[in-house]
Write a protein that holds these residues in place. Structure first.
Motif, PDB file in Angstrom:
ATOM      1  N   TYR A   1      -5.428   1.742   5.255  1.00 34.96           N
ATOM      2  CA  TYR A   1      -5.290   0.403   4.660  1.00 34.96           C
ATOM      3  C   TYR A   1      -5.488  -0.683   5.725  1.00 34.96           C
ATOM      4  O   TYR A   1      -6.139  -1.696   5.490  1.00 34.96           O
ATOM      5  CB  TYR A   1      -3.890   0.207   4.053  1.00 34.96           C
ATOM      6  CG  TYR A   1      -3.561   0.993   2.810  1.00 34.96           C
ATOM      7  CD1 TYR A   1      -4.534   1.353   1.873  1.00 34.96           C
ATOM      8  CD2 TYR A   1      -2.232   1.349   2.548  1.00 34.96           C
ATOM      9  CE1 TYR A   1      -4.191   2.055   0.720  1.00 34.96           C
ATOM     10  CE2 TYR A   1      -1.879   2.040   1.389  1.00 34.96           C
ATOM     11  CZ  TYR A   1      -2.856   2.394   0.478  1.00 34.96           C
ATOM     12  OH  TYR A   1      -2.503   3.073  -0.662  1.00 34.96           O
TER      13      TYR A   1
ATOM     14  N   LEU B   1      -8.233  -3.585   5.628  1.00 37.87           N
ATOM     15  CA  LEU B   1      -7.918  -5.013   5.593  1.00 37.87           C
ATOM     16  C   LEU B   1      -8.620  -5.747   6.729  1.00 37.87           C
ATOM     17  O   LEU B   1      -9.260  -6.784   6.518  1.00 37.87           O
ATOM     18  CB  LEU B   1      -6.407  -5.236   5.714  1.00 37.87           C
ATOM     19  CG  LEU B   1      -6.033  -6.713   5.616  1.00 37.87           C
ATOM     20  CD1 LEU B   1      -5.805  -7.116   4.168  1.00 37.87           C
ATOM     21  CD2 LEU B   1      -4.823  -7.049   6.452  1.00 37.87           C
TER      22      LEU B   1
ATOM     23  N   GLU C   1     -16.401   8.714 -17.822  1.00 37.25           N
ATOM     24  CA  GLU C   1     -16.524   7.374 -17.239  1.00 37.25           C
ATOM     25  C   GLU C   1     -17.669   7.257 -16.245  1.00 37.25           C
ATOM     26  O   GLU C   1     -18.411   6.294 -16.238  1.00 37.25           O
ATOM     27  CB  GLU C   1     -15.208   6.949 -16.577  1.00 37.25           C
ATOM     28  CG  GLU C   1     -14.233   6.393 -17.591  1.00 37.25           C
ATOM     29  CD  GLU C   1     -13.119   5.586 -16.945  1.00 37.25           C
ATOM     30  OE1 GLU C   1     -13.311   5.013 -15.872  1.00 37.25           O
ATOM     31  OE2 GLU C   1     -12.024   5.564 -17.529  1.00 37.25           O
TER      32      GLU C   1
ATOM     33  N   ALA D   1      -8.548   5.275  -3.859  1.00 39.11           N
ATOM     34  CA  ALA D   1      -7.988   5.138  -5.213  1.00 39.11           C
ATOM     35  C   ALA D   1      -7.034   3.955  -5.306  1.00 39.11           C
ATOM     36  O   ALA D   1      -6.889   3.350  -6.371  1.00 39.11           O
ATOM     37  CB  ALA D   1      -7.259   6.413  -5.617  1.00 39.11           C
ATOM     38  N   THR D   2      -6.377   3.627  -4.203  1.00 37.24           N
ATOM     39  CA  THR D   2      -5.285   2.656  -4.259  1.00 37.24           C
ATOM     40  C   THR D   2      -5.576   1.366  -3.497  1.00 37.24           C
ATOM     41  O   THR D   2      -4.768   0.440  -3.543  1.00 37.24           O
ATOM     42  CB  THR D   2      -3.984   3.281  -3.709  1.00 37.24           C
ATOM     43  OG1 THR D   2      -4.253   3.824  -2.416  1.00 37.24           O
ATOM     44  CG2 THR D   2      -3.481   4.374  -4.629  1.00 37.24           C
ATOM     45  N   TRP D   3      -6.683   1.290  -2.781  1.00 37.99           N
ATOM     46  CA  TRP D   3      -7.008   0.034  -2.100  1.00 37.99           C
ATOM     47  C   TRP D   3      -7.684  -0.895  -3.105  1.00 37.99           C
ATOM     48  O   TRP D   3      -8.661  -0.514  -3.744  1.00 37.99           O
ATOM     49  CB  TRP D   3      -7.924   0.286  -0.886  1.00 37.99           C
ATOM     50  CG  TRP D   3      -8.169  -0.980  -0.105  1.00 37.99           C
ATOM     51  CD1 TRP D   3      -9.332  -1.649   0.040  1.00 37.99           C
ATOM     52  CD2 TRP D   3      -7.186  -1.731   0.640  1.00 37.99           C
ATOM     53  NE1 TRP D   3      -9.153  -2.773   0.813  1.00 37.99           N
ATOM     54  CE2 TRP D   3      -7.841  -2.857   1.196  1.00 37.99           C
ATOM     55  CE3 TRP D   3      -5.809  -1.564   0.872  1.00 37.99           C
ATOM     56  CZ2 TRP D   3      -7.169  -3.802   1.964  1.00 37.99           C
ATOM     57  CZ3 TRP D   3      -5.149  -2.515   1.643  1.00 37.99           C
ATOM     58  CH2 TRP D   3      -5.826  -3.613   2.184  1.00 37.99           C
ATOM     59  N   LEU D   4      -7.142  -2.081  -3.285  1.00 37.42           N
ATOM     60  CA  LEU D   4      -7.656  -3.033  -4.284  1.00 37.42           C
ATOM     61  C   LEU D   4      -7.720  -2.393  -5.674  1.00 37.42           C
ATOM     62  O   LEU D   4      -8.596  -2.700  -6.462  1.00 37.42           O
ATOM     63  CB  LEU D   4      -9.034  -3.558  -3.871  1.00 37.42           C
ATOM     64  CG  LEU D   4      -9.166  -4.115  -2.439  1.00 37.42           C
ATOM     65  CD1 LEU D   4     -10.575  -4.651  -2.224  1.00 37.42           C
ATOM     66  CD2 LEU D   4      -8.151  -5.208  -2.181  1.00 37.42           C
ATOM     67  N   ARG D   5      -6.804  -1.499  -5.955  1.00 35.84           N
ATOM     68  CA  ARG D   5      -6.726  -0.741  -7.226  1.00 35.84           C
ATOM     69  C   ARG D   5      -7.959   0.114  -7.486  1.00 35.84           C
ATOM     70  O   ARG D   5      -8.294   0.400  -8.630  1.00 35.84           O
ATOM     71  CB  ARG D   5      -6.494  -1.662  -8.407  1.00 35.84           C
ATOM     72  CG  ARG D   5      -5.135  -2.334  -8.373  1.00 35.84           C
ATOM     73  CD  ARG D   5      -4.733  -2.912  -9.708  1.00 35.84           C
ATOM     74  NE  ARG D   5      -3.643  -3.839  -9.495  1.00 35.84           N
ATOM     75  CZ  ARG D   5      -3.812  -5.157  -9.312  1.00 35.84           C
ATOM     76  NH1 ARG D   5      -5.005  -5.687  -9.349  1.00 35.84           N
ATOM     77  NH2 ARG D   5      -2.754  -5.920  -9.127  1.00 35.84           N
ATOM     78  N   GLY D   6      -8.612   0.545  -6.395  1.00 31.68           N
ATOM     79  CA  GLY D   6      -9.696   1.520  -6.579  1.00 31.68           C
ATOM     80  C   GLY D   6     -11.049   1.042  -6.117  1.00 31.68           C
ATOM     81  O   GLY D   6     -11.630   0.163  -6.721  1.00 31.68           O
TER      82      GLY D   6
ATOM     83  N   ARG E   1     -12.042  -6.230   5.996  1.00 31.67           N
ATOM     84  CA  ARG E   1     -12.288  -6.906   4.719  1.00 31.67           C
ATOM     85  C   ARG E   1     -13.113  -6.098   3.733  1.00 31.67           C
ATOM     86  O   ARG E   1     -14.109  -6.573   3.185  1.00 31.67           O
ATOM     87  CB  ARG E   1     -12.957  -8.259   4.962  1.00 31.67           C
ATOM     88  CG  ARG E   1     -12.103  -9.098   5.904  1.00 31.67           C
ATOM     89  CD  ARG E   1     -12.123 -10.529   5.521  1.00 31.67           C
ATOM     90  NE  ARG E   1     -10.995 -11.186   6.174  1.00 31.67           N
ATOM     91  CZ  ARG E   1     -11.028 -12.423   6.660  1.00 31.67           C
ATOM     92  NH1 ARG E   1     -12.118 -13.143   6.534  1.00 31.67           N
ATOM     93  NH2 ARG E   1      -9.951 -12.937   7.217  1.00 31.67           N
TER      94      ARG E   1
ATOM     95  N   GLU F   1     -14.188  -4.702   0.331  1.00 36.26           N
ATOM     96  CA  GLU F   1     -14.144  -5.342  -0.977  1.00 36.26           C
ATOM     97  C   GLU F   1     -14.129  -4.278  -2.066  1.00 36.26           C
ATOM     98  O   GLU F   1     -14.295  -3.097  -1.786  1.00 36.26           O
ATOM     99  CB  GLU F   1     -15.365  -6.264  -1.139  1.00 36.26           C
ATOM    100  CG  GLU F   1     -15.440  -7.318  -0.043  1.00 36.26           C
ATOM    101  CD  GLU F   1     -16.728  -8.130  -0.064  1.00 36.26           C
ATOM    102  OE1 GLU F   1     -17.611  -7.843  -0.908  1.00 36.26           O
ATOM    103  OE2 GLU F   1     -16.846  -9.057   0.761  1.00 36.26           O
ATOM    104  N   ARG F   2     -13.931  -4.734  -3.313  1.00 39.96           N
ATOM    105  CA  ARG F   2     -13.905  -3.787  -4.424  1.00 39.96           C
ATOM    106  C   ARG F   2     -15.198  -3.005  -4.540  1.00 39.96           C
ATOM    107  O   ARG F   2     -15.225  -1.903  -5.071  1.00 39.96           O
ATOM    108  CB  ARG F   2     -13.677  -4.536  -5.733  1.00 39.96           C
ATOM    109  CG  ARG F   2     -12.217  -4.821  -5.929  1.00 39.96           C
ATOM    110  CD  ARG F   2     -11.955  -5.321  -7.333  1.00 39.96           C
ATOM    111  NE  ARG F   2     -10.544  -5.629  -7.428  1.00 39.96           N
ATOM    112  CZ  ARG F   2      -9.997  -6.377  -8.378  1.00 39.96           C
ATOM    113  NH1 ARG F   2     -10.764  -6.882  -9.323  1.00 39.96           N
ATOM    114  NH2 ARG F   2      -8.715  -6.596  -8.383  1.00 39.96           N
TER     115      ARG F   2
ATOM    116  N   ARG G   1     -22.857  -0.926  -2.306  1.00 37.33           N
ATOM    117  CA  ARG G   1     -23.010  -2.121  -1.472  1.00 37.33           C
ATOM    118  C   ARG G   1     -22.788  -1.794  -0.001  1.00 37.33           C
ATOM    119  O   ARG G   1     -22.353  -0.716   0.352  1.00 37.33           O
ATOM    120  CB  ARG G   1     -22.074  -3.209  -1.967  1.00 37.33           C
ATOM    121  CG  ARG G   1     -22.549  -3.703  -3.321  1.00 37.33           C
ATOM    122  CD  ARG G   1     -21.922  -4.998  -3.716  1.00 37.33           C
ATOM    123  NE  ARG G   1     -22.557  -5.464  -4.929  1.00 37.33           N
ATOM    124  CZ  ARG G   1     -23.224  -6.601  -5.017  1.00 37.33           C
ATOM    125  NH1 ARG G   1     -23.330  -7.389  -3.960  1.00 37.33           N
ATOM    126  NH2 ARG G   1     -23.773  -6.963  -6.149  1.00 37.33           N
TER     127      ARG G   1
END
Lengths: 365, 365
Positions: A87, A91, A11, A118-123, A94, A96-97, A36
């Motif tokens: 987390y 938050l 990947e 891995a788990t914040w905003l699904r990765g 802010r 972002e992905r 970014r």
């Protein structure tokens, strides 16, 4: 001089970049990955005091926007409460992905930052900047992330590959001696499971038990060859479907010893050292490995200042019991990685428990 | 008759199996996937009372070893504490990497079981057995798993695809009316974003707002076409790199409304209904969508018994602010999915905030 090792994955591939003074190149190297601008740097207070400012200065010079947070040090804080703290900062700021978490620290910081990413905003992205020998040669590479369950190590986690692993060998100068030795356990592991030449280089060195007594060329070789070994194995088996299991050499009994001593009495590297001694003797008992090679291995472990006996008072029945909760158990059978020669190992779940018990009895301190 | 829809993914594909009475085939169908014998079934007390015994009987008949746990129902328990409970049961019963968690319930149970499976031992198998319309057509498919952060929905999570999604339309008979309607919001969404024929079928139906008034053939079509739409989109974009974003139609403002009302006043489907009305009007304001089509959409939403106005007292400035914490924000810009005709949408982050504000003002109840 910069050594670059590639971890090839289906990947997303990434580099392990090793160079003295590399910490000051962090921003530049992350820039070249087109990450970014928002960065959350995670560390622990001690490491942050030593290296936090330099890392942040390098990031800011490359136009990143950096916030940071520190977590209490030590394996006993490697839990979901600490992840919650990451987390909360993510938050509040802010993330972002497309943002990136940077782990500046040892294995605990790296594992937790990796799991939070891995788990914040699904990765989201993570960059590993390991500051201990153990994290440099092992935990920062390969995408295993996670935290401990009160009753077992690393039971909670995810696979999440970093975008970059940046190693600066100079930071080893501030690493406490005991932690240097712990890292050497994993380095010796690579010698036994994968790289007989690395094993031979370490055998030829007069000292292995303190950073300042090991020649810089050997340190370079230790870092480069260990990272290459890990990269080779992970590239061939990202999610531990087969080959990757060999990296658990010494870890089966090692984890049980760590767990039974409450992650306090022995550290991870020391436990792995003990686990390798045990696995070597089991292999010898089963006639798979020459007695002489087990002695060479044990001598190297001792030269690195690592224990080769069980900690006093550890209950052998307790170890046998703890083996059953290991992640590697399949249908109730415990898998062992056992050497057949220096540089080569095999995986088996056919070790009679009376042999395990006998070997552990012989290792009582 | 069994309808099978394939979700094609690079790493591991899986089937959505839809059939009346399918709950009794759970064990057999899991057997055919060669899953190993240890199963942890997760549910909530209400669903477990209705269907737990049948699911377990089917699993046991196929020689699985089953333990179960129930979690308190409702979005407000979708948090890390509930995940900890699943971990504890997993540890106590020594789930292994080859074991499987089965989610029997609605979206909350499915998301949490999926996340626990994603993170236990760095990932074990999960099978989704959705019992609400919303979970059947949406949340059980596609591998999005997770829990809420106290300050935002689904901020913590992972992608973790199930091995099987098993749907038994008969269980919809016990679904409360309000939850049936909530599911219809996602079905209408598929009509607008992907499947004009499904949209037309629903327009042709006299009733949409209660399960017992909707013809069985339409229920079949709703389930099959919605699952097919989701499978199509997920197969093309597993991790939301592009296309998958269209599934968030109605969700941008929907999530903000849910969050501002504390996940209590409106449920997810109602919030999505409101969000679709808003998105449709934004598209019309921007000249992208015909006014007449927004009216057809809004009429369908109303026919499904869903609100088309904002809940009384919701602060419009609060919604604008909440949009900024959405997962879909990139460089501070909010992404919107907007229809251009029935069955076709586009994604844009160029919506002037005064248009959002004006549309929301017009939707005040």
């Amino acid at each position: 001089m910069m050594n670059r090792i590639n971890v090839n994955l289906p990947e997303q591939s990434y580099e392990i970049a090793i160079a003295s003074g590399n910490l000051d190149n962090l921003g530049e190297q992350m820039s070249s990955l087109q990450l970014r601008k928002k960065i959350l740097l995670v560390s622990n207070p001690t490491i942050f005091k030593h290296y936090g400012e330099r890392a942040i200065a390098s990031l800011k010079a490359a136009n990143f926007e950096v916030v940071s947070c520190t977590l209490p040090p030590g394996e006993r804080y490697k839990n979901l409460n600490s992840i919650q703290k990451i987390y909360d900062v993510a938050l509040e700021n802010r993330l972002e992905r497309s943002s990136t978490m940077v782990a500046l620290g040892g294995g605990v910081v790296g594992d937790m930052t990796g799991f939070a990413a891995a788990t914040w905003l699904r990765g989201i992205n993570v960059v590993q900047v390991p500051t201990t020998l153990l994290a440099m040669v092992d935990s920062a590479i390969g995408g295993k992330t996670g935290v401990n369950h009160p009753q077992g190590k690393n039971l909670i986690g995810a696979f999440h590959q970093p975008r970059l692993v940046l190693i600066d060998p100079e930071v080893l100068k501030t690493l406490p001696m005991r932690e240097f030795r712990a890292g050497m356990a994993e380095v010796i592991k690579y010698g036994v499971i994968w790289d007989a030449e690395l094993f031979a280089q370490m055998e030829a060195s007069k000292n292995l038990n303190q950073h300042r007594y090991v020649k810089p060329e050997l340190i370079d070789s230790i870092l480069t060859r260990s990272c290459q070994a890990k990269a080779d194995v992970v590239s061939k088996d990202e999610k531990e479907a087969g080959l990757r299991a060999i990296l658990n050499y010494g870890h089966t009994i090692g984890h049980a010893v760590e767990s039974l001593t409450g992650y306090r009495l022995v550290n991870h590297g020391e436990a792995v050292g003990i686990g390798m001694v045990a696995a070597g003797q089991i292999a010898a008992e089963l006639g798979m490995w020459q007695k002489e090679d087990t002695q060479r291995q044990d001598a190297l472990i001792a030269k690195a200042g690592l224990p080769t006996k069980l900690p006093a008072g550890v209950d052998i029945e307790g170890i046998i019991e703890a083996l059953q909760t290991d992640k590697k158990v399949k249908d109730g059978k415990v898998r062992f990685v056992l050497p057949t020669q220096i540089g080569v190992v095999t995986v088996t779940d056919e070790v009679p428990s009376d042999i395990i018990t006998a070997v552990l009895r012989g290792m009582q301190g």
